[in-house]
Design a protein around this motif. Structure first.
Motif: not given
Length: 236
Positions: A2-3, A88, A91, A105, A107, A150-152
């Motif tokens: 991801n990031s 995350d 991550t 958090i 990840g 939740c983050v995507d």
């Protein structure tokens, strides 16, 4: 996955142009790509880890730094508590939330090299509020549950390009998301492959649209649109 996945030139899809809609074997219009495979991301993060170890370079941010700031602004506007539990998903090298004071958090990434890279960056930045785990979101351990956020940023995109049963993997993603996210919890997704309407359809079971976040627009041939979609869903 991801990031920081793979270098996005500061704001694109990590070198992953939006896929061709030429009609895939799955019938949903996505052409299969190596970008949807574990082997690709393992290789990406092995390179990034080596670069970090040699030069201290943490790599590019998928969708650019503004994509992270967009999520932070929304969380601050909604007065999300700094101790809210945040997952995350995929991550990559993402440690952005920790820098803004969020203290609970987790990840995850299925690439061990990605988690090793994240751990190295966390140590360099002196951050202690992130738990990192090698975890395949499609095949979760029993430990992950009870998250408020939740983050995507790109993981669902990559899954959608998997050459092997992408449609089933997307369905499993939604099931996994429902499992880890609390009722009334928020899911923040940023995508360069999916439109708002398509994402509404993908997450129609168990989730409702809470808010659409503004993203940059472009004009071409007399038509305008968004190169990135950013939505907030709430689990029902």
């Amino acid at each position: 996955m991801n990031s920081g996945a793979g270098g996005g030139g500061g704001g694109g899809c990590a070198g992953a142009a939006a896929p061709s809609r030429g009609g895939s074997p799955g019938g949903d219009g996505f052409a299969p790509s190596a970008l949807g495979t574990r082997e690709h991301w393992d290789a990406v993060y092995e390179r990034e880890l080596q670069t970090f170890q040699e030069y201290g370079d943490t790599g590019e941010i998928w969708f650019g730094e503004e994509s992270m700031n967009r999520l932070i602004r929304w969380m601050q506007k909604r007065e999300i508590p700094l101790d809210a539990s945040v997952l995350d998903i995929g991550t990559g090298n993402g440690v952005f939330l920790a820098k803004f004071g969020f203290s609970n958090i987790t990840g995850i990434d299925y690439s061990p090299s990605a988690i090793q890279l994240s751990g190295s960056i966390i140590e360099k930045e002196g951050l202690s509020n992130i738990k990192l785990k090698v975890e395949d979101f499609l095949h979760l351990s029993t430990e992950l549950s009870g998250f408020h956020i939740c983050v995507d940023k790109g993981t669902f995109d990559a899954i959608s390009l998997n050459p092997d049963s992408a449609i089933e993997k997307r369905k499993q993603y939604v099931k996994s998301l429902s499992r880890v996210l609390n009722v009334k919890g928020f899911f923040l997704i940023t995508s360069c492959n999916w439109t708002k309407e398509e994402l509404l359809n993908e997450f129609s079971e168990g989730f409702e649209l809470f808010e659409e976040l503004p993203t940059p627009t472009f004009s071409f041939g007399g038509r305008s649109g968004n190169s990135v979609t950013a939505l907030v869903f709430q689990k029902t």
